[in-house]
Motif scaffolding. Structure first.
Motif, mmCIF file in Angstrom:
data_model
loop_
_atom_site.group_PDB
_atom_site.id
_atom_site.type_symbol
_atom_site.label_atom_id
_atom_site.label_comp_id
_atom_site.label_asym_id
_atom_site.label_seq_id
_atom_site.Cartn_x
_atom_site.Cartn_y
_atom_site.Cartn_z
ATOM 1 N N PRO B 45 0.836 -1.190 0.000
ATOM 2 C CA PRO B 45 0.000 0.000 0.000
ATOM 3 C C PRO B 45 0.872 1.241 0.000
ATOM 4 O O PRO B 45 2.017 1.208 0.437
ATOM 5 N N PRO B 51 1.505 14.169 8.045
ATOM 6 C CA PRO B 51 0.802 14.690 9.216
ATOM 7 C C PRO B 51 0.108 16.020 8.917
ATOM 8 O O PRO B 51 0.499 16.733 7.992
ATOM 9 N N VAL B 62 10.716 12.566 19.047
ATOM 10 C CA VAL B 62 9.820 11.452 19.399
ATOM 11 C C VAL B 62 9.787 10.419 18.263
ATOM 12 O O VAL B 62 9.889 9.213 18.493
ATOM 13 N N LEU B 63 9.665 10.906 17.034
ATOM 14 C CA LEU B 63 9.635 9.987 15.884
ATOM 15 C C LEU B 63 10.923 9.171 15.816
ATOM 16 O O LEU B 63 10.897 7.943 15.711
ATOM 17 N N GLY B 65 13.179 8.817 18.175
ATOM 18 C CA GLY B 65 13.449 8.103 19.433
ATOM 19 C C GLY B 65 13.026 6.661 19.353
ATOM 20 O O GLY B 65 13.638 5.778 19.960
ATOM 21 N N ASN B 66 11.983 6.393 18.576
ATOM 22 C CA ASN B 66 11.514 5.019 18.435
ATOM 23 C C ASN B 66 12.534 4.114 17.736
ATOM 24 O O ASN B 66 12.552 2.908 17.961
ATOM 25 N N SER B 106 14.093 -7.115 3.513
ATOM 26 C CA SER B 106 14.313 -6.912 4.948
ATOM 27 C C SER B 106 13.625 -7.992 5.746
ATOM 28 O O SER B 106 12.765 -8.708 5.230
ATOM 29 N N THR B 107 13.991 -8.107 7.014
ATOM 30 C CA THR B 107 13.214 -8.960 7.911
ATOM 31 C C THR B 107 12.056 -8.133 8.483
ATOM 32 O O THR B 107 10.891 -8.464 8.281
ATOM 33 N N VAL B 108 12.396 -7.021 9.151
ATOM 34 C CA VAL B 108 11.348 -6.260 9.839
ATOM 35 C C VAL B 108 11.229 -4.822 9.343
ATOM 36 O O VAL B 108 10.189 -4.184 9.511
ATOM 37 N N ARG B 111 8.181 -3.760 7.282
ATOM 38 C CA ARG B 111 6.957 -3.610 8.090
ATOM 39 C C ARG B 111 6.957 -2.286 8.846
ATOM 40 O O ARG B 111 5.914 -1.680 9.064
ATOM 41 N N GLN B 112 8.140 -1.847 9.281
ATOM 42 C CA GLN B 112 8.235 -0.573 10.002
ATOM 43 C C GLN B 112 8.088 0.603 9.036
ATOM 44 O O GLN B 112 7.335 1.544 9.288
ATOM 45 N N LYS B 114 6.693 1.060 6.305
ATOM 46 C CA LYS B 114 5.353 1.314 5.754
ATOM 47 C C LYS B 114 4.509 2.184 6.682
ATOM 48 O O LYS B 114 3.440 2.652 6.307
ATOM 49 N N GLY B 115 4.965 2.425 7.889
ATOM 50 C CA GLY B 115 4.229 3.274 8.827
ATOM 51 C C GLY B 115 4.564 4.756 8.718
ATOM 52 O O GLY B 115 4.022 5.555 9.471
ATOM 53 N N TYR B 116 5.450 5.120 7.790
ATOM 54 C CA TYR B 116 5.917 6.515 7.743
ATOM 55 C C TYR B 116 5.708 7.154 6.382
ATOM 56 O O TYR B 116 5.969 6.549 5.345
ATOM 57 N N GLU B 120 7.697 12.390 7.189
ATOM 58 C CA GLU B 120 8.178 11.833 8.464
ATOM 59 C C GLU B 120 9.561 11.194 8.302
ATOM 60 O O GLU B 120 10.434 11.363 9.156
#
Lengths: 430, 133
Positions: B45, B51, B62-63, B65-66, B106-108, B111-112, B114-116, B120
């Motif tokens: 997707p 934002p 904050v962004l 920091g994760n 990638s492994t992970v 998945r990460q 795709k959230g940004y 961002e």
């Protein structure tokens, strides 16, 4: 729009909650304008609390931050299953607070909070001392519903350990596994939702099966579950079939998995349908927010603490923030990773509030690795945002490891699980 | 522990690949993944919407920091996960964009990422690459 000029009304619109309105009304700009050192107390030095203390100082080095934690050293629940599996030591999952106090300017007090006075903005300690705060962060983790399973009490947990708070309970369960005869059954009672570390019981079952495969080849694992489904279920069950065929049996709640009582003398677990005898019994009881949160009135009828997702400020007691497992944080799971993410957001929100600045943009991440063997890892991950319906997964992000991944992929995820632990513990206690 | 850009690229390739060979010479991170069971599904997707307001330095903290929960304090990893503190802003943006599209295996991280949104990712990359070394 230039955001640092954003007016107060816009900020409030962004922050949304009425709690924030009340707080800002009384507090905006106060500490900054007066130049006084604002006092923030953090209760609990786990993944949430210790992170928050560190990030409060990182966000504003002028803050007077006190962390109150009973233990002088912290044993992590993440990776405690590998102590049970026989390939990590207790020492390797134990962390001290010396860097927080020595390097990061956090006042670390090893004591227990016995009472919180939200109106007087004061905490009372077991030693008899009391401390005033301008802002309080409560990160007490979980406690257990001792009455939920008949016969299961704190005393019973010395015979049938929960090991769901790492430390002596972990060591006890490990000792029992080592002492049990080959051919004995390890019975795990898995808790109802919501609970700390959703994949944790199933990773633990894997680790016990791993240990059995090396040392007690005739032994088996029986999981009696209050639930009918669990985290990463497809990946776990496919992995069990491949790695431990016939060695791990999972009984769903609807199929007799619900447990009504235990008999610690006979080592029997009473299911709704059958009785099960275990050589070792691990009861992970139903859970609530840590008792200090409940005692203070921060929890609602669910036993967990409702918070404003923008600030993690309590919806029941303004001026007090609740983070980590104790908080109701929308779709974020009760994990150490999520607590770390919430803590950073909460620290930034407190710094912004004390300075009278706009709310920060909410963003959270979670990644939970689980091992099925030391070299076989799986994960679930997601990115989260604050919406009108609370904290939600960003559509399209996240998910679990591929079902059809090859051995190399599983090995890499096991490797990154170890890397994650090294990183997050350095990030919190380093 | 410091890496030059090339070894970093190899490391990232290994980190993300999962399916790629663990031995050098590894393909550059951006090379199309070798066909493997673990390959990302086609047509992910689109990126999430930007934002609603302009992001500030506090938002960036904050962004970003994760990221440190896996990549270590300030992006400096003590363990098996690649560090970020040696990467340029441009490099972080291109890696994240490639993970998001699935172009980089990638492994992970797919998945990460795709959230940004693009905005961002840019602000995260700017924050991390701008931290004091």
């Amino acid at each position: 729009m230039k955001m640092n000029n954003m007016n107060r009304r816009n900020f409030l619109k962004l922050a949304g909650a009425t709690g924030a309105t009340a707080v800002l009304g009384g507090f905006a700009g106060k500490a900054g304008a007066a130049g006084a050192k604002a006092r923030v107390i953090v209760v609990g030095g786990g993944f949430g609390g210790a992170t928050c203390a560190k990030y409060l100082r990182r966000g504003d080095a002028s803050l007077d931050v006190t962390l109150i934690e009973p233990s002088s050293k912290f044993v992590t629940c993440p990776f405690s299953n590998y102590v049970l599996g026989g390939f990590r030591t207790m020492d390797s999952i134990t962390h001290s607070y010396t860097a927080l106090s020595g390097k990061h300017g956090v006042k670390v007090v090893h004591d227990t909070v016995t009472a919180i006075d939200p109106a007087g903005k004061k905490v009372t300690l077991k030693s008899g001392k009391s401390l005033q705060y301008d802002r309080l962060v409560v990160a007490p983790g979980i406690d257990f519903k001792w009455g939920a399973i008949q016969g299961y009490s704190e005393a019973a947990a010395e015979i049938m350990p929960h090991a769901w708070k790492a430390g002596p309970q972990t060591a006890l369960l490990r000792k029992q596994l080592e002492a049990m005869p080959d051919g004995g059954v390890f019975v795990m009672v898995a808790p109802p939702n919501p609970f700390r570390c959703p994949p944790g019981p199933y990773e633990r079952a894997s680790m016990v099966a791993h240990y059995f495969s090396k040392h007690k080849p005739k032994s088996k694992v029986l999981i009696l579950d209050a639930k009918d489904a669990f985290s990463k279920q497809g990946l776990f069950q496919a992995g069990w079939d491949k790695l431990y065929p016939g060695k791990i049996e999972w009984v769903a709640g609807a199929k007799g998995g619900k447990v009504v009582g235990v008999d610690t003398k006979k080592m029997i677990v009473d299911g709704e349908l059958d009785k099960h005898k275990g050589a070792v019994v691990n009861v992970i009881p139903a859970q609530t927010a840590g008792s200090i949160a409940i005692k203070t009135g921060l929890a609602n009828e669910t036993g967990w603490c409702p918070v404003d997702p923008n600030t993690f400020e309590s919806k029941l007691h303004p001026g007090i923030h609740v983070i980590g497992d104790a908080a109701i944080a929308g779709e974020l799971p009760k994990s150490g990773f999520a607590a770390n993410s919430e803590a950073k957001m909460c620290a930034a929100a407190i710094v912004a509030t004390l300075r009278g600045e706009q709310a920060v943009f909410g963003s959270f991440v979670n990644t939970c690795y689980s091992l099925l063997t030391p070299e076989y890892g799986i994960s679930v991950a997601a990115v989260y945002r604050i919406t009108d319906q609370g904290i939600k997964t960003v559509p399209g992000s996240g998910g679990v490891s591929p079902k059809d991944a090859n051995d190399e992929f599983r090995r890499d995820e096991a490797k990154y699980a170890r890397g994650w632990y090294d990183s997050i513990t350095a990030e919190i206690w380093g | 522990m410091r890496f030059n850009k090339y070894s970093m690229s190899l490391l990232l390739g290994v980190f993300l690949a999962g399916c790629a060979t663990m031995e050098p010479p590894a393909p550059p991170a951006k090379a199309p993944a070798a066909p493997a069971a673990a390959a990302a599904p086609a047509a992910p997707p689109g990126p999430p919407a930007a934002p609603a307001r302009k992001l500030t330095q506090a938002d960036a903290a904050v962004l970003a920091g994760n990221c440190f929960a896996c990549h270590g304090p300030n992006g400096h990893s003590p363990g098996t996960i690649p560090s970020l503190d040696t990467l340029s802003k441009k490099r972080i943006i291109s890696d994240m964009t490639d993970f998001r599209s699935g172009e980089a295996p990638s492994t992970v991280m797919g998945r990460q990422a795709k959230g940004y949104s693009d905005v961002e990712i840019e602000i995260i990359a700017g924050y991390i690459s701008g931290l004091k070394k």
